[in-house]
Design an enzyme around this catalytic site. Structure first.
Site, PDB file in Angstrom:
ATOM      1  N   THR A  72       7.384   2.328   8.680  1.00  0.00           N
ATOM      2  CA  THR A  72       6.973   2.716  10.058  1.00  0.00           C
ATOM      3  C   THR A  72       7.817   2.003  11.062  1.00  0.00           C
ATOM      4  OG1 THR A  72       5.031   3.912   9.584  1.00  0.00           O
ATOM      5  CG2 THR A  72       5.550   3.656  11.755  1.00  0.00           C
ATOM      6  N   CYS A  77      -2.336   1.061  10.763  1.00  0.00           N
ATOM      7  CA  CYS A  77      -1.421   1.803  11.220  1.00  0.00           C
ATOM      8  C   CYS A  77      -1.777   2.239  12.649  1.00  0.00           C
ATOM      9  CB  CYS A  77      -1.105   3.120  10.313  1.00  0.00           C
ATOM     10  SG  CYS A  77      -0.418   2.690   8.687  1.00  0.00           S
ATOM     11  N   LEU A 134       1.026   9.233   3.826  1.00  0.00           N
ATOM     12  CA  LEU A 134      -0.304   9.338   3.182  1.00  0.00           C
ATOM     13  C   LEU A 134      -1.122   8.484   3.938  1.00  0.00           C
ATOM     14  CD1 LEU A 134      -0.792   5.803   1.948  1.00  0.00           C
ATOM     15  CD2 LEU A 134       1.264   6.513   0.485  1.00  0.00           C
ATOM     16  N   ALA A 135      -2.508   8.635   3.626  1.00  0.00           N
ATOM     17  CA  ALA A 135      -3.699   8.059   4.134  1.00  0.00           C
ATOM     18  C   ALA A 135      -4.389   7.179   2.806  1.00  0.00           C
ATOM     19  CB  ALA A 135      -4.706   9.025   4.764  1.00  0.00           C
ATOM     20  N   LYS A 148       6.866   9.976  13.232  1.00  0.00           N
ATOM     21  CA  LYS A 148       6.013   9.201  12.214  1.00  0.00           C
ATOM     22  C   LYS A 148       5.032   8.709  13.527  1.00  0.00           C
ATOM     23  CE  LYS A 148       3.497   6.884   9.765  1.00  0.00           C
ATOM     24  NZ  LYS A 148       2.483   7.410   9.062  1.00  0.00           N
ATOM     25  N   TYR A 183       1.073  -1.157   0.206  1.00  0.00           N
ATOM     26  CA  TYR A 183      -0.019  -0.059   0.079  1.00  0.00           C
ATOM     27  C   TYR A 183       0.706   1.303  -0.066  1.00  0.00           C
ATOM     28  CZ  TYR A 183      -4.208  -2.835   0.667  1.00  0.00           C
ATOM     29  OH  TYR A 183      -5.221  -3.704   0.683  1.00  0.00           O
ATOM     30  N   VAL A 184       2.139   1.041   0.583  1.00  0.00           N
ATOM     31  CA  VAL A 184       2.875   2.344   0.433  1.00  0.00           C
ATOM     32  C   VAL A 184       3.936   2.241  -0.529  1.00  0.00           C
ATOM     33  CG1 VAL A 184       4.850   3.555   1.755  1.00  0.00           C
ATOM     34  CG2 VAL A 184       2.693   2.868   3.075  1.00  0.00           C
ATOM     35  N   ASN A 206       1.083   9.793  13.910  1.00  0.00           N
ATOM     36  CA  ASN A 206      -0.381   8.775  14.271  1.00  0.00           C
ATOM     37  C   ASN A 206      -1.108   8.847  15.446  1.00  0.00           C
ATOM     38  OD1 ASN A 206      -0.194   8.108  11.276  1.00  0.00           O
ATOM     39  ND2 ASN A 206       0.610   6.202  11.663  1.00  0.00           N
TER      40      ASN A 206
END
Ligand code: NAD
Ligand code: UPG
Length: 471
Positions: free
Chosen positions: A135, A280, A167-168, A224, A16-17, A228
């Site tokens: 992360t 996350c 990013l979300a 980071k 996804y990243v 979050n």
């Protein structure tokens, strides 16, 4: 310090990243060859699919991949070749919460980061800038440096940078096109700063330089986790207030609006919900809790832990409201769950609150119909099986059905539960839904999505999170 010119990038991890981030780098930097590598053949095949059936659903992603793939963007399982060719390598592998061993349930599992780092050390035959994109807990870059330096060949030097991703999901492409900031952490040595400049010059192809922040390595790693934790904390705060609203007759929308109007608080991330999900927030907070405990800061650990405790409470509270409202029993009753993804505009289900709700409904012996516009059936079965490991899948499938439309899911149901804020749920024909349901027909809006008054006028009994109004 002049910047080393980056001409070839390799990204380890096509998830996804890694996928969206490096696809956007390729799009914005046609002069850089970007190769995204992964061990997962099926995932790479999907990225290379001739019909662009990409492995993840993300608005705008297909367009980016269509423009860059085969030009300067490549997806492959040839990990070693990708590493050898590159002058800059992103490590963008998964860092899930550890399931066993020391720190189980809290600490990040750094095995994938370590294996990727060891692979770089084993096969690299020239100097590289290695960028920690995953992360990770504070000081992981130091472990990576130790591994690389202990295993490198004489003519190879490695500079380690931290470049966490903000990013979300669901808005990944617009977040990458216009990031609030790009954060780069480096050692404050001449070499560290030169590596930092090299990466900054890649982003400078489309990100204004004032938005590229450069800091020390450990500050970058911690920022980071902090970002979050603070975002999730806002959601738990508003969800805690939603419980007070329900008990007092106040309205959480109005409270959030009034509070968020204060420019010091701001309006974003104050939307009460059935609880936050995603891969996350929970993982990174638990990671911060573990870090705090390891540093002998129990009060700090306890403080952050409450954000997750409140989130669990919110999910439990919501499923209890459903049972209480349906006359204290849902045994044999059909409940339509609209949405299975952890948020709208993604097919990702990791830590989705829908999974917890459905497990609760199953344990109350309800019959559950699920509809989600993006999540694959196999994924839903896999998630439900994982959530109830003691129950055979065949038994789960006797209680749960997956439907191909919201209308089909609601047919003959006693209650509709909105678990994901897909826009299409606001726009479905609620009159038709009502006609097809058993009466009284209940709606439980866990996402503040539908117009409760309109639904009440149709005849529904509506319960909305954070609103203490009558059914
Ligand atoms: N998902 C998000 O929105 C998001 C946003 C910001 C940061 N992050 C962080 O980014 C990291 C990656 O997250 P993700 O959601 O992309 O994970 P993911 O599971 O979707 O992707 C990780 C990929 O890495 C691959 N991989 C693992 N080890 C490998 C190795 N040694 N060699 C080659 N490939 C390997 C896996 O096969 C997988 O495809 C995590 O640390 C996460 O916390 C995620
Ligand atoms: O006001 C809000 C905002 C979000 N959510 C929920 O919170 C979860 C997370 O949403 P969001 O943060 O939008 O998505 P993620 O993809 O999980 O992105 C977060 O996690 C990423 C991974 O670290 C970070 O990069 C992003 O900056 C951070 O927003 C979802 O279940 C949302 O429905 C709420 O309940 N209320």
């Amino acid at each position: 310090m002049s910047a080393t010119k980056v001409t070839k990038i390799c990204c380890i991890g096509a998830g996804y990243v890694g996928g969206p981030t490096c696809a956007v780098i390729a799009l914005k930097c046609p002069h850089i060859k970007v190769t995204i590598v992964d061990l997962n053949q099926a995932r790479i095949d999907a990225w290379n699919s001739p019909e662009f059936k990409l492995p993840i659903y993300e608005p705008g992603l297909e367009d980016v991949v269509r423009q860059a793939r085969g030009r300067n963007l490549f997806f492959t399982t040839e990990v070693d070749k990708g590493i050898q060719e590159a002058d800059l390598i992103f490590v963008s592998v998964n860092t899930p919460t550890k399931k066993s061993g020391v720190g189980a349930g809290f600490a990040a599992d750094l095995n994938y980061v370590e294996l990727a780092t060891r692979r770089i050390a084993a096969v690299a035959n020239s100097s590289k800038i290695v960028v920690e994109k995953s992360t990770v807990p504070c000081r992981t870059a130091e472990s990576m440096r130790t591994i690389l330096e202990a295993n490198s060949k004489p003519n190879c030097r490695f500079d380690i940078l931290s470049n966490p991703e903000f990013l979300a999901e669901g808005t990944a492409i617009s977040d990458l096109f216009k990031p609030d900031r790009v954060l780069i952490g480096s050692l404050q040595t001449a070499e560290g700063k030169a590596a930092c400049n090299a990466l900054a010059s890649v982003y400078a192809n489309w990100v204004p330089t004032e938005r590229i922040l450069t800091v020390g390595l450990w500050s970058s790693e911690l920022s980071k986790l902090a970002a979050n934790a603070m975002l999730a904390q806002r959601i738990s705060s508003i969800n805690a207030l939603s419980a007070i609203c329900e008990a007092t007759g106040a309205n959480i929308d109005e409270v959030a609006h009034a509070v968020g109007f204060d420019s010091r608080v701001g309006p974003k991330f104050l939307r009460a919900s059935v609880g936050f999900g995603g891969s996350c927030f929970q993982k990174d907070i638990l990671n911060l809790v573990y870090l705090s405990e390891s540093l002998h800061l129990p009060e700090v650990a306890e403080y952050w832990k409450q954000v997750v405790v409140m989130n669990e409470y919110q999910k439990r509270r919501f499923s209890k409201t459903v049972v209480d409202t349906l006359f204290n029993t849902i045994t044999g009753k059909r409940i339509a769950v609209l949405g299975f993804a952890f948020k709208a505009d993604t097919g990702d289900t990791r830590e989705s609150p829908a999974i917890t709700l459905i497990r609760d409904f199953q344990s109350e012996k309800a019959l559950v119909n699920i509809y989600d516009p993006q999540v694959e059936q196999d994924q839903i079965w896999a998630d439900l099986a994982e959530a109830s490991p003691a129950t055979p899948l065949a038994s789960i499938q006797k209680q749960v059905s997956i439907c191909d439309s919201a209308l089909a899911a609601c047919k003959n149901a006693e209650a509709v539960v909105i678990a994901t804020e897909w826009k299409e749920f606001r726009e479905i024909d609620w009159e038709e839904v009502y006609r097809g349901m058993n009466k009284p027909a209940f709606v439980f809006d866990g996402r503040l999505l539908v117009d409760a008054e309109k639904l009440r006028n149709i005849g529904f009994k509506v319960t909305t999170i954070g609103r203490g109004e009558r059914l």
